[in-house]
Design an enzyme around this catalytic site. Structure first.
Site, PDB file in Angstrom:
ATOM      1  N   GLU A 142      26.162  31.365  88.618  1.00  0.00           N
ATOM      2  CA  GLU A 142      27.330  30.871  87.879  1.00  0.00           C
ATOM      3  C   GLU A 142      26.780  29.960  86.790  1.00  0.00           C
ATOM      4  O   GLU A 142      26.471  28.804  87.037  1.00  0.00           O
ATOM      5  CB  GLU A 142      28.242  30.131  88.864  1.00  0.00           C
ATOM      6  CG  GLU A 142      29.689  30.121  88.444  1.00  0.00           C
ATOM      7  CD  GLU A 142      30.049  28.816  87.791  1.00  0.00           C
ATOM      8  OE1 GLU A 142      30.051  28.797  86.543  1.00  0.00           O
ATOM      9  OE2 GLU A 142      30.303  27.832  88.505  1.00  0.00           O
ATOM     10  N   CYS A 168      31.759  24.032  83.088  1.00  0.00           N
ATOM     11  CA  CYS A 168      31.293  25.311  82.528  1.00  0.00           C
ATOM     12  C   CYS A 168      32.484  26.070  81.991  1.00  0.00           C
ATOM     13  O   CYS A 168      32.330  26.959  81.156  1.00  0.00           O
ATOM     14  CB  CYS A 168      30.500  26.106  83.540  1.00  0.00           C
ATOM     15  SG  CYS A 168      31.335  26.329  85.065  1.00  0.00           S
TER      16      CYS A 168
HETATM   17  C1  UN1 Z   1      32.318  24.423  86.814  1.00  0.00           C
HETATM   18  O1  UN1 Z   1      32.551  23.875  85.747  1.00  0.00           O
HETATM   19  O2  UN1 Z   1      31.141  24.606  87.199  1.00  0.00           O
HETATM   20  O3  UN1 Z   1      37.888  26.061  86.593  1.00  0.00           O
HETATM   21  C2  UN1 Z   1      33.349  24.832  87.760  1.00  0.00           C
HETATM   22  C3  UN1 Z   1      37.545  24.895  86.713  1.00  0.00           C
HETATM   23  C4  UN1 Z   1      37.096  24.372  88.058  1.00  0.00           C
HETATM   24  C5  UN1 Z   1      35.718  24.774  88.357  1.00  0.00           C
HETATM   25  C6  UN1 Z   1      34.733  24.602  87.273  1.00  0.00           C
HETATM   26  N1  UN1 Z   1      37.993  24.747  89.097  1.00  0.00           N
HETATM   27  O4  UN1 Z   1      37.541  24.121  85.804  1.00  0.00           O
END
Ligand code: UN1
Length: 510
Positions: A263, A297
Site C-alpha cells: 500500500e 496516502c
Molecule cells: C493511509 O493514508 O495510509 O482513507 C491510510 C483514509 C484512511 C486510511 C488512509 N481511512 O484516509
C-alpha cells in the site's frame, strides 16, 4: 514526562521496543527517543530490537502459530472481539497519544482508534465467514471443494501517518485467519505502537495465548525490516509506505517467492465539473488536502476543475484555507497540526522550490510558521498552487499539504488528467450529471483502486477493500475479501466411489 494519559497506556520513561507477546526486558539494539512534533520535546525513550531480539521473537512466533492455527476461527474471533472492547475503553488515551506522537488533530487521532475498533468488529464477523467454494467435479462420486487455512507469520510494516489503524487492518484479520503477526512500526511512532501492543497483549494473555500471537519489533529499516524481508519464516509481508520502500519490499520478498501486500504512494485527484454541487466539493477538498496536514496516502493532491467553475472554486477554496486554524492538535478548534518532523517540512519546501521553477503559481500558503506555539519548526501553512498538466512535479507525491489546482476543458480531459500520474490510489468526481458519474466509475473512467462520486479521496471506510493500482502497489487491505490474502487456499477432491477415475477422461494402462 508531563502527560498523565501516558500512564493509562503503560508508557514509561524508558520502554522496551521488542515483544514476543511479553516485552523483552532490555532489548539490545540501542536507544531512541520519541519526540513530539507539537513542541519538539522528548516524550519517552525506547530500547530498540537487536538481531538477537529479532531471532527470539521469530522463534516464539513460529511456535505460537502451530497452536493458534488449530484454534477454531470463531474462537479466535472471540479474542479479537475482546480487543475491540479494550480499545473502546482506551480510545481517548490512545487517540491522544497518536496526536501527540505524530501531530494529527485529536479528532483524527480518535477517529483512527475508531477505525481499529470497527476493523475488530468486522473481523469478528469474518471469523465465521472464511468461506470456500464447492465445485462440481467432472468425475462421478467425487467431491471437490476449497478450504482456507492459516498462512503463517505475517510481517506488518506500518507508516507514521496511520500508526494504529493500518496495523489493525492487518492484525485483526490475520488473527481471525489463524496467523501470528510481527509488527515493525514506523520509527517516528514507537510509543503509539508500544501502547497498542500492550492492549492487544493484555487480551491475548487473558485468553491464555500470552506468547507469540502478537509480536512487536521496533528498530531501524536495515536491522529489523531487512531481516523480515529476507526471512523465509515470514509468509506474508504487508507494507505501507513510499513507492521507493515498496519496490524494495517487492524485490526482496519476491526473491524468496514470499507474498506481499503493498500500500504505497498516492497522487489523488478530485474532479470538479461545471455541474458539481460546489459547496460539497469545497468542504470535501478542504478535508482531503488539509486533513492530517496532507500526510495521508489518500490526501487530495490535485483538483481537476472544469473551466466554467474554476475561478469561483479557486477563490472560495483560498478563502476557506485562510480560515484553517493551525496549531496544537490537542487543542479543540485546531484544524491542522504540525507535520511529523522537520525533515517532512524540508521535503515540502524543496517541493515548492521545484514547483516554482516549473512555473507553478502559489496562490496561498506554503510558509514554515515560526513564533509562539510553533517552536518545533514542524508547522506550515497549507498551500494551494495553480498548476498545469505538463509540469513534471505533479506526477510525484509530495507528502505535504500542497494542493494543485489544474483547469480542464471537459470530462474527457479530466479523466485523462486523473489517470496520467504513475500512482493509482484514490479519486473523486463531483458532478450532478449521472452520465459523468457513471463514466467516472466505468472501465474507461478512473484507474484508481478507490473512486468516489460526490465524495473525496480520503476517509475510506474499513468495509471496502483499501489500496490502489500502478505505483500504489496493487495490494488491498481491510474489508471486502482482503482476508483471503492472509490464508492459503487448498483445493481438495474426495473420491467416495469404488473406482479410480482420472480427470480429462485419461485412460492410463488397462
Ligand atoms: C493511509 O493514508 O495510509 O482513507 C491510510 C483514509 C484512511 C486510511 C488512509 N481511512 O484516509
Amino acid at each position: 514526562m508531563t502527560y498523565d494519559f501516558l500512564k493509562e497506556l503503560g508508557i514509561e520513561d524508558v520502554n522496551s521496543g521488542a515483544a514476543y507477546g511479553p516485552f523483552i526486558d532490555k532489548p539490545s539494539g540501542g536507544e531512541m527517543v520519541s519526540v513530539s512534533p507539537i513542541d519538539g520535546k522528548p516524550i519517552a525513550k525506547v530500547l530498540k530490537a537487536s538481531k538477537e531480539d529479532y531471532e527470539l521473537v521469530l522463534q516464539k512466533a513460529s511456535a505460537a502459530f502451530k497452536t493458534w492455527r488449530m484454534v477454531p476461527a470463531p474462537k479466535r474471533a472471540e479474542l479479537v472481539r475482546a480487543i475491540s472492547d479494550e480499545l473502546r475503553a482506551h480510545k481517548k488515551a490512545l487517540g491522544k497519544l497518536v496526536s501527540l506522537e505524530m501531530g494529527k488533530i485529536l479528532a483524527e487521532g480518535e477517529g483512527e482508534v475508531q477505525e481499529m475498533i470497527d476493523m475488530g468488529d468486522f473481523a469478528v464477523g469474518q471469523g465465521r465467514m472464511l468461506y470456500g467454494l464447492t465445485m462440481q467435479s467432472e468425475r462421478a462420486k467425487h467431491r471437490m471443494m476449497e478450504q482456507w487455512h492459516p498462512l503463517g507469520i505475517v510481517g506488518v510494516i506500518t507508516a507514521f501517518n496511520f500508526p494504529v489503524a493500518v496495523y489493525s487492518w492487518n492484525t485483526m484479520l490475520a488473527a481471525v485467519c489463524g496467523d501470528v503477526t510481527v509488527w515493525k512500526p514506523s520509527s517516528l511512532t514507537p510509543l503509539t505502537a508500544i501502547a497498542t501492543h500492550k492492549i492487544f497483549q493484555r487480551v491475548a494473555e487473558r485468553f491464555g495465548y500470552g506468547e507469540g500471537i502478537f509480536n512487536l519489533l521496533i528498530g531501524s529499516g536495515p536491522s529489523v525490516g531487512e531481516m523480515m524481508l529476507n526471512d523465509k519464516r515470514v509468509a506474508l509481508v504487508s507494507a505501507t509506505g513510499s513507492t521507493a520502500m515498496g519496490l524494495k519490499v517487492a524485490v526482496q520478498v519476491g526473491k524468496r517467492l514470499g507474498r506481499t501486500i503493498l500500500e504505497l504512494g498516492g497522487n489523488n485527484a478530485v474532479i470538479v465539473l461545471d455541474d458539481a454541487d460546489l459547496n460539497m466539493a469545497l468542504s470535501t477538498v478542504l478535508f482531503g488536502a488539509v486533513g492530517t496536514a496532507g500526510q495521508r496516502c489518500t490526501s487530495t493532491r490535485r483538483v481537476l476543475v472544469q473551466k466554467g467553475v474554476a475561478k469561483q472554486f479557486t477563490d472560495r477554496l483560498v478563502a476557506s484555507y485562510k480560515q484553517v486554524r493551525i496549531g496544537n492538535p490537542l487543542e479543540a478548534g485546531t484544524i491542522m497540526g504540525p507535520m511529523v518532523d522537520q525533515s517532512a517540512v524540508a521535503d515540502m519546501q524543496a517541493g515548492l522550490k521545484t514547483i516554482r521553477e516549473q512555473g507553478g503559481q502559489v496562490l496561498y500558503g506554503g510558509e514554515v510558521l515560526s513564533g509562539p506555539g510553533y517552536e518545533s519548526g514542524c508547522y506550515v501553512r497549507p498551500c494551494i498552487v495553480k498548476a498545469r498538466r505538463d509540469m513534471p512535479i505533479i506526477r510525484e507525491e509530495i507528502f505535504a499539504p500542497v494542493l494543485y489546482i489544474i483547469e480542464v476543458a471537459d470530462m474527457d480531459e479530466a479523466l485523462e488528467a486523473n489517470n496520467e500520474v504513475p500512482q493509482g490510489l484514490s479519486s473523486g468526481c463531483f458532478t450532478l450529471n449521472m452520465r459523468h458519474a457513471e463514466r467516472f466509475l466505468s472501465a474507461e473512467g478512473s484507474d484508481c483502486g478507490i473512486a468516489n462520486v460526490n465524495g473525496g479521496t480520503s476517509g475510506a471506510e474499513i468495509g471496502g477493500a483499501f489500496g490502489g493500482e500502478k505505483e500504489t502497489g496493487g495490494g488491498r487491505e481491510s474489508g471486502s475479501d482482503a482476508w483471503k490474502q492472509y490464508m492459503r487456499r487448498q483445493t481438495s477432491t474426495v473420491n467416495w466411489g469404488t473406482e479410480v477415475q482420472l480427470a480429462q477422461g485419461i485412460k492410463f494402462g488397462d
